[in-house]
Design a protein around this motif. Structure first.
Motif, PDB file in Angstrom:
ATOM      1  N   HIS A  16      10.916  25.300  77.761  1.00 36.57           N
ATOM      2  CA  HIS A  16      12.318  25.712  77.725  1.00 36.57           C
ATOM      3  C   HIS A  16      12.656  26.445  76.430  1.00 36.57           C
ATOM      4  O   HIS A  16      12.109  26.143  75.380  1.00 36.57           O
ATOM      5  CB  HIS A  16      13.239  24.492  77.831  1.00 36.57           C
ATOM      6  CG  HIS A  16      13.224  23.856  79.182  1.00 36.57           C
ATOM      7  ND1 HIS A  16      14.063  24.245  80.203  1.00 36.57           N
ATOM      8  CD2 HIS A  16      12.464  22.857  79.695  1.00 36.57           C
ATOM      9  CE1 HIS A  16      13.813  23.513  81.277  1.00 36.57           C
ATOM     10  NE2 HIS A  16      12.845  22.664  80.991  1.00 36.57           N
ATOM     11  N   VAL A  20      18.851  29.701  74.864  1.00 39.40           N
ATOM     12  CA  VAL A  20      19.190  30.525  76.035  1.00 39.40           C
ATOM     13  C   VAL A  20      19.906  29.665  77.077  1.00 39.40           C
ATOM     14  O   VAL A  20      20.885  30.093  77.694  1.00 39.40           O
ATOM     15  CB  VAL A  20      17.925  31.182  76.635  1.00 39.40           C
ATOM     16  CG1 VAL A  20      18.257  31.929  77.916  1.00 39.40           C
ATOM     17  CG2 VAL A  20      17.298  32.131  75.623  1.00 39.40           C
ATOM     18  N   GLU A  21      19.428  28.452  77.256  1.00 39.22           N
ATOM     19  CA  GLU A  21      20.072  27.543  78.213  1.00 39.22           C
ATOM     20  C   GLU A  21      21.486  27.176  77.760  1.00 39.22           C
ATOM     21  O   GLU A  21      22.395  27.038  78.576  1.00 39.22           O
ATOM     22  CB  GLU A  21      19.210  26.299  78.411  1.00 39.22           C
ATOM     23  CG  GLU A  21      17.917  26.615  79.162  1.00 39.22           C
ATOM     24  CD  GLU A  21      17.059  25.398  79.428  1.00 39.22           C
ATOM     25  OE1 GLU A  21      17.550  24.263  79.259  1.00 39.22           O
ATOM     26  OE2 GLU A  21      15.892  25.580  79.808  1.00 39.22           O
ATOM     27  N   GLN A  24      23.774  29.891  78.683  1.00 44.10           N
ATOM     28  CA  GLN A  24      24.131  29.822  80.105  1.00 44.10           C
ATOM     29  C   GLN A  24      25.226  28.778  80.343  1.00 44.10           C
ATOM     30  O   GLN A  24      26.071  28.945  81.219  1.00 44.10           O
ATOM     31  CB  GLN A  24      22.883  29.520  80.935  1.00 44.10           C
ATOM     32  CG  GLN A  24      21.966  30.739  81.018  1.00 44.10           C
ATOM     33  CD  GLN A  24      20.562  30.425  81.523  1.00 44.10           C
ATOM     34  OE1 GLN A  24      20.132  29.278  81.523  1.00 44.10           O
ATOM     35  NE2 GLN A  24      19.844  31.451  81.947  1.00 44.10           N
ATOM     36  N   LYS A 116      20.146  42.178  76.340  1.00 44.34           N
ATOM     37  CA  LYS A 116      20.290  40.715  76.291  1.00 44.34           C
ATOM     38  C   LYS A 116      18.948  40.045  75.992  1.00 44.34           C
ATOM     39  O   LYS A 116      18.872  39.101  75.210  1.00 44.34           O
ATOM     40  CB  LYS A 116      20.824  40.191  77.637  1.00 44.34           C
ATOM     41  CG  LYS A 116      22.301  40.466  77.874  1.00 44.34           C
ATOM     42  CD  LYS A 116      22.696  39.852  79.200  1.00 44.34           C
ATOM     43  CE  LYS A 116      24.175  39.992  79.458  1.00 44.34           C
ATOM     44  NZ  LYS A 116      24.589  39.314  80.679  1.00 44.34           N
ATOM     45  N   GLN A 117      17.889  40.549  76.627  1.00 40.25           N
ATOM     46  CA  GLN A 117      16.568  39.946  76.435  1.00 40.25           C
ATOM     47  C   GLN A 117      16.098  40.071  74.982  1.00 40.25           C
ATOM     48  O   GLN A 117      15.494  39.146  74.438  1.00 40.25           O
ATOM     49  CB  GLN A 117      15.560  40.601  77.395  1.00 40.25           C
ATOM     50  CG  GLN A 117      14.238  39.857  77.535  1.00 40.25           C
ATOM     51  CD  GLN A 117      13.271  40.166  76.399  1.00 40.25           C
ATOM     52  OE1 GLN A 117      13.333  41.228  75.794  1.00 40.25           O
ATOM     53  NE2 GLN A 117      12.374  39.235  76.106  1.00 40.25           N
ATOM     54  N   THR A 120      16.926  37.334  72.692  1.00 38.59           N
ATOM     55  CA  THR A 120      16.316  36.012  72.910  1.00 38.59           C
ATOM     56  C   THR A 120      14.943  35.922  72.259  1.00 38.59           C
ATOM     57  O   THR A 120      14.283  34.902  72.356  1.00 38.59           O
ATOM     58  CB  THR A 120      16.134  35.720  74.419  1.00 38.59           C
ATOM     59  OG1 THR A 120      15.120  36.595  74.956  1.00 38.59           O
ATOM     60  CG2 THR A 120      17.412  35.897  75.194  1.00 38.59           C
ATOM     61  N   GLN A 121      14.518  37.005  71.584  1.00 38.64           N
ATOM     62  CA  GLN A 121      13.118  37.078  71.154  1.00 38.64           C
ATOM     63  C   GLN A 121      12.948  37.385  69.671  1.00 38.64           C
ATOM     64  O   GLN A 121      11.859  37.697  69.233  1.00 38.64           O
ATOM     65  CB  GLN A 121      12.387  38.137  71.986  1.00 38.64           C
ATOM     66  CG  GLN A 121      10.938  37.775  72.251  1.00 38.64           C
ATOM     67  CD  GLN A 121      10.288  38.739  73.216  1.00 38.64           C
ATOM     68  OE1 GLN A 121      10.917  39.647  73.735  1.00 38.64           O
ATOM     69  NE2 GLN A 121       9.008  38.550  73.456  1.00 38.64           N
ATOM     70  N   PRO A 127      21.553  34.483  71.547  1.00 32.35           N
ATOM     71  CA  PRO A 127      21.735  35.198  72.822  1.00 32.35           C
ATOM     72  C   PRO A 127      23.208  35.541  73.066  1.00 32.35           C
ATOM     73  O   PRO A 127      24.103  34.879  72.535  1.00 32.35           O
ATOM     74  CB  PRO A 127      21.243  34.188  73.863  1.00 32.35           C
ATOM     75  CG  PRO A 127      20.453  33.182  73.115  1.00 32.35           C
ATOM     76  CD  PRO A 127      21.013  33.136  71.737  1.00 32.35           C
ATOM     77  N   SER A 151      19.648  35.330  79.712  1.00 31.90           N
ATOM     78  CA  SER A 151      18.201  35.391  79.456  1.00 31.90           C
ATOM     79  C   SER A 151      17.670  36.822  79.573  1.00 31.90           C
ATOM     80  O   SER A 151      16.552  37.108  79.138  1.00 31.90           O
ATOM     81  CB  SER A 151      17.456  34.490  80.440  1.00 31.90           C
ATOM     82  OG  SER A 151      17.598  34.986  81.763  1.00 31.90           O
ATOM     83  N   THR A 153      17.567  38.449  82.665  1.00 38.99           N
ATOM     84  CA  THR A 153      17.139  38.736  84.043  1.00 38.99           C
ATOM     85  C   THR A 153      18.288  39.412  84.803  1.00 38.99           C
ATOM     86  O   THR A 153      19.456  39.238  84.451  1.00 38.99           O
ATOM     87  CB  THR A 153      16.739  37.451  84.799  1.00 38.99           C
ATOM     88  OG1 THR A 153      17.849  36.551  84.782  1.00 38.99           O
ATOM     89  CG2 THR A 153      15.542  36.795  84.167  1.00 38.99           C
TER      90      THR A 153
END
Length: 253
Positions: A16, A20-21, A24, A116-117, A120-121, A127, A151, A153
């Motif tokens: 996980h 990011v979670e 959400q 957005k991605q 996260t990196q 995010p 995330s 996607t």
């Protein structure tokens, strides 16, 4: 546990990315937004939060225009959305200037999702706490509806909901959406309003509805129009309830 909790670039042992979670989760606390793709139009609807008595409600907008043929609704942190909207608008104009064609819906959705991605990196960032519904028409006059999440996607949908109680609205759309029920603009708008009324109280004054037809500008529906459809929906619900009551009574006899 707390190390994985704080670091955005570190996976937890079970795979996980907690930040990011958590983003959400921020989306799930935002106002409900729904998008429906009709045969000849696209409709976005959002729940309007109550504003302070002295506040100008025109400054509180959850639906915006990215290009002449592209609309976006979002759920989550408004300040994050403002940054994303600005970058998406610049990309739309840059694409038009470079290739002399307007962006396709998938292109601008992919651009937003890629942005957005990236957040996260890498370290020192967090995010974007928003999900987006991006809709409009491609050059071939096909209506499109895409959804992106924090995330990075994205997926294409016929109808979808984001934000608070999105699961309830999505389940309603799954039961009630069919190609026959979105054949006209009126039917598509009605389905979007019906879906929102599953979770929004106080009727039309708490709804914001935007409609776009192919080759035409976006149109924000005014309150009397919305309230007229809300009244029709409520009348249908009452008739349906009365019919069910009659059926139950006849079964008992």
């Amino acid at each position: 546990m707390s190390g994985y909790d704080r670091a955005i670039t570190v996976f937890s042992p079970d795979g996980h990315l907690f930040q990011v979670e958590y983003a959400q989760e921020a989306v799930k606390k935002g106002s409900t937004a729904v998008g429906v793709r009709g045969a000849s139009c696209v409709v976005l609807g959002v729940e309007k939060k109550a504003v302070a008595k002295l506040q100008e409600d025109r400054t509180v907008r959850k639906i915006c225009q990215l290009d002449e043929h592209v609309l976006m609704a979002f759920a989550g942190l408004t300040a994050d959305a403002r940054v994303l909207i600005k970058q998406a608008r610049v990309e739309c104009q840059s694409h038009k200037l470079t290739v002399e064609d307007p962006v396709t819906l998938e292109y601008i959705t992919r651009h937003v999702a890629s942005l957005k991605q990236r957040y996260t990196q890498s370290n020192g960032r967090r995010p974007f706490g928003i999900s987006c519904l991006i809709t409009g028409f491609d050059d071939d006059k096909t209506p499109r509806l895409y959804q992106t999440d924090p995330s990075g996607t994205y997926h294409e949908w016929k109808a979808n909901a984001i934000g608070r109680n999105a699961k309830t609205v999505r389940e309603f759309l799954e039961k009630n959406y069919s190609a026959e029920k979105v054949g006209t603009e009126e039917e598509t708008v009605k389905l979007a309003i019906k879906a929102l009324l599953e979770v929004v109280q106080s009727g039309g004054k708490n709804l914001e509805i935007c409609v776009m037809k192919e080759g035409e500008k976006m149109r924000m529906m005014n309150l009397p129009e919305i309230e007229k459809i809300v009244a029709e929906v409520e009348k249908e619900k009452e008739e349906e309830a009365a019919q069910k009551k009659k059926e139950k009574q006849s079964e008992k006899k």
